[in-house]
Design a protein around this motif. Structure first.
Motif, PDB file in Angstrom:
ATOM      1  N   GLY A  62      -7.910  24.683 -44.867  1.00 37.44           N
ATOM      2  CA  GLY A  62      -7.454  26.048 -45.123  1.00 37.44           C
ATOM      3  C   GLY A  62      -8.506  27.079 -44.762  1.00 37.44           C
ATOM      4  O   GLY A  62      -8.206  28.116 -44.155  1.00 37.44           O
ATOM      5  N   LEU A  63      -9.752  26.783 -45.114  1.00 41.36           N
ATOM      6  CA  LEU A  63     -10.863  27.682 -44.810  1.00 41.36           C
ATOM      7  C   LEU A  63     -10.999  27.902 -43.308  1.00 41.36           C
ATOM      8  O   LEU A  63     -11.179  29.027 -42.834  1.00 41.36           O
ATOM      9  N   GLU A  64     -10.891  26.809 -42.540  1.00 35.80           N
ATOM     10  CA  GLU A  64     -11.054  26.912 -41.090  1.00 35.80           C
ATOM     11  C   GLU A  64      -9.856  27.583 -40.426  1.00 35.80           C
ATOM     12  O   GLU A  64     -10.018  28.323 -39.452  1.00 35.80           O
ATOM     13  N   VAL A  65      -8.655  27.337 -40.923  1.00 38.90           N
ATOM     14  CA  VAL A  65      -7.473  28.018 -40.372  1.00 38.90           C
ATOM     15  C   VAL A  65      -7.627  29.528 -40.547  1.00 38.90           C
ATOM     16  O   VAL A  65      -7.384  30.312 -39.622  1.00 38.90           O
ATOM     17  N   LEU A  66      -8.044  29.952 -41.741  1.00 41.01           N
ATOM     18  CA  LEU A  66      -8.266  31.373 -42.001  1.00 41.01           C
ATOM     19  C   LEU A  66      -9.394  31.918 -41.140  1.00 41.01           C
ATOM     20  O   LEU A  66      -9.273  32.983 -40.525  1.00 41.01           O
TER      21      LEU A  66
END
Length: 464
Positions: A124-128
C-alpha cells in the motif's frame, strides 16, 4: 476488503474509459463511483460487517479504525478529483492518467491503514508513493516539476528502504508478518526480545516520519511542494500526509513493545522540533505553497502529540486528520483559483482578493483560522483534544510548546489574511474569474470543516 477492491476496480475502469475514447464521462463516472464506494464504506461501518470478505490470509483487516480513515480518504479524493478536469484542461488527452493515478493513490492509502499483514502495508505504501512520484513530475517541460519529482523519488525511495529493512528485522525477531502474531510474539517474549526488534521498529518509524515530513526528516517537503503542480501539492499535503500519520499510529500500536522510555524521550524531542521548525520556517515564506509545506510540518507535530500517550484514542488522530486535511483542501482550492495562469504562487497574488472574490476570501480566511486553531472551526477542537491527551499522559512540556507554536502560526496565517483584505494600489481592481469547480470544492471543504467544529461528536463519538 470490499472498499479496497472497489477502489482498485474503479482505477482500472478509469483507464479503460480512456482506451475506448470516453474521456468526456471519465470524471463523472469516477466521482459517481467514489460516492458509491463512500456510501458502501459508511454502511459497512455502521453495520459492522464487510460486504466482501474473501481474504483468508488476514492481509486486510476491516476495523472501525481502517473504515474511519478510509471514509476520510475517499472524501478527500472526491474533492480533489472534482478539481482535476479544470486543472488539466490543457492536457485533457492525458486526463485518464491523472485521474487513475489519484484513484490508485487512494487505494494505497486505504491499504496503509487496513493492513493485517506487514507485506500489505508495504505494498500500500509503495502504490501510494509511486503514484505521488509520477504526479509530482507530471509537467515534464517544467524544470521545477522535474526537480520536485526527482527529489521526492530519491527521498521517498530512501525512506522506503528504511521501512523494508525494518520490516525484515521485525520478521527476524518474531517469525511473522501477520500483525496479530507479531503483536502477540513481541509481548510474550518481553525482555527476551532480540535487539534487532527494536532496531527494526526504529527504522520503520524513521521511514514513516520521512513520508509524513516530520523533523528532522522534513527537508524535502518545501521544495517538492513548491515545484509540484498545485493540485498535486494539495494531494500530498492532505491525503498523503494523513495516510502516513494514520499508518504510523497503527504501526506504533502493533509494535508498542518498542516504545521504551528512551524512545519516548526521543519522540518528545522530535515532536517539539517539528512544531518549532515548521512554524518558525513558515514565518519568512513569500510563496504560499512553501508556507503551506512548513505549516503541514507543524501540523504533523500537533498530530504527533497524541502519539506520546500510550493507548491514545484513535478518534483524536482521525479528528485532527479530518480537520487539517479539509482546511488544507479548502485553502488549496483557493490557491488554484487565484494563482491559475500565473508564473508563481507568491502571497502577493492574493492582495486585495476580498474585492475581487469575496467568497474565496471568506473560504481562505476560514481555512487559515481552522489551521490556527480558532473556534468555531474544527482545528480548535483538534488541538484541544490533542493537548488533553498530552496532559493526561503528563506531558505538560508538549502542551506548552504546542500553545506557543499555535500563537506563532496565528502570526503568519493572519499575514496572508492581511494581504487579502489590504487595499490595492489601483482603486479599481481588475475582476478575477475563477472556475466554478474551485469555488464549489472550497465551499464544500470549509463547510465540512465547520460542521466538524460544531459537532465534534461526529468523529469523537465513533467506536474506532
Amino acid at each position: 476488503m470490499s472498499t479496497l477492491i472497489a477502489i482498485s476496480v474503479l482505477g482500472i475502469i478509469s483507464l479503460l474509459l480512456d482506451i475506448f475514447n470516453l474521456r468526456k464521462i471519465l470524471v463523472p463516472v469516477t466521482l459517481i463511483g467514489l460516492i458509491a464506494i463512500l456510501g458502501m464504506t459508511v454502511a459497512e461501518f455502521y453495520q459492522g460487517n464487510a460486504f466482501i470478505e474473501v481474504d483468508k490470509y488476514n492481509m486486510i483487516v476491516t476495523s472501525g479504525f481502517s473504515q474511519g480513515f478510509s471514509i476520510l480518504f475517499i472524501v478527500l479524493a472526491i474533492l480533489i478529483i472534482a478539481m482535476t478536469p479544470k486543472f488539466y484542461e490543457e492536457k485533457i488527452v492525458k486526463i485518464a492518467d491523472y485521474v487513475a493515478l489519484k484513484v490508485f493513490m487512494l487505494a494505497g492509502a486505504v491499504a496503509m491503514v487496513s493492513f493485517g499483514n506487514f507485506a500489505m502495508f508495504f505494498i500500500g505504501l509503495e502504490v501510494l508513493s509511486i503514484s505521488a512520484y509520477a504526479l509530482a513530475s507530471s509537467e515534464p517541460k517544467n524544470l521545477r516539476s522535474n526537480e520536485a519529482g526527482m527529489k521526492y523519488f530519491i527521498m521517498g525511495a530512501f525512506a522506503s528502504s528504511f521501512i523494508l529493512f525494518g520490516l525484515a528485522l521485525i520478521y527476524g525477531a518474531t517469525g511473522s508478518f501477520d500483525i496479530t502474531e507479531v503483536n502477540y510474539s513481541s509481548i510474550s517474549q518481553g525482555d527476551s526480545l532480540p535487539v534487532w526488534f527494536y532496531i527494526g521498529f526504529v527504522m520503520i518509524t524513521v521511514g514513516m516520519m520521512f513520508k509524513a515530513a516530520i523533523v528532522p526528516f522534513h527537508f524535502w517537503s518545501p521544495d517538492v511542494y513548491e515545484g509540484s503542480p498545485t493540485l498535486v501539492t494539495a494531494v500530498m499535503s492532505t491525503l498523503v500526509k494523513v495516510a502516513a500519520i494514520g499508518a504510523l499510529f497503527k504501526v506504533m500500536g502493533i509494535l508498542s513493545v518498542g516504545m521504551t522510555p528512551v524512545y519516548m524521550i526521543i519522540l518528545v524531542v522530535i515532536n517539539i522540533l517539528t512544531l518549532c521548525v515548521g512554524n518558525i520556517s513558515a514565518l519568512k515564506q513569500t510563496n504560499i505553497k512553501r508556507m503551506m509545506a512548513y505549516s503541514g510540518i507543524s501540523h504533523a507535530g500537533f498530530m504527533l502529540i497524541s502519539f506520546v500517550a500510550i493507548g491514545a484514542s484513535a478518534n483524536v488522530i482521525l479528528y485532527y486528520a479530518a480537520a487539517y486535511s479539509l482546511a488544507g483542501v479548502a485553502a488549496f482550492a483557493v490557491i488554484l483559483g487565484v494563482c491559475n495562469n500565473k508564473k508563481n504562487e507568491d502571497i502577493e497574488n492574493f492582495r486585495g482578493l476580498i474585492r475581487k472574490q469575496p467568497l474565496l476570501t471568506a473560504v481562505m480566511i476560514g481555512a487559515l483560522l481552522s489551521l490556527s486553531g480558532i473556534p468555531i472551526f474544527s482545528g480548535f477542537f483538534a488541538k484541544f483534544f490533542a493537548f488533553s491527551q498530552a496532559l493526561q499522559a503528563n506531558y505538560l512540556i508538549l502542551v506548552i510548546f504546542g500553545i506557543i507554536n499555535s500563537i506563532i502560526a496565528v502570526y503568519y496565517y493572519f499575514g496572508v489574511i492581511n494581504v487579502m483584505t489590504a487595499r490595492e494600489k489601483d482603486e479599481e481592481p481588475e475582476p478575477m474569474k475563477v472556475a466554478i469547480e474551485y469555488k464549489a470544492v472550497a465551499a464544500i471543504a470549509i463547510s465540512l470543516n465547520i460542521i466538524l467544529g460544531i459537532f465534534p461528536s461526529i468523529i469523537m463519538g465513533l467506536n474506532l
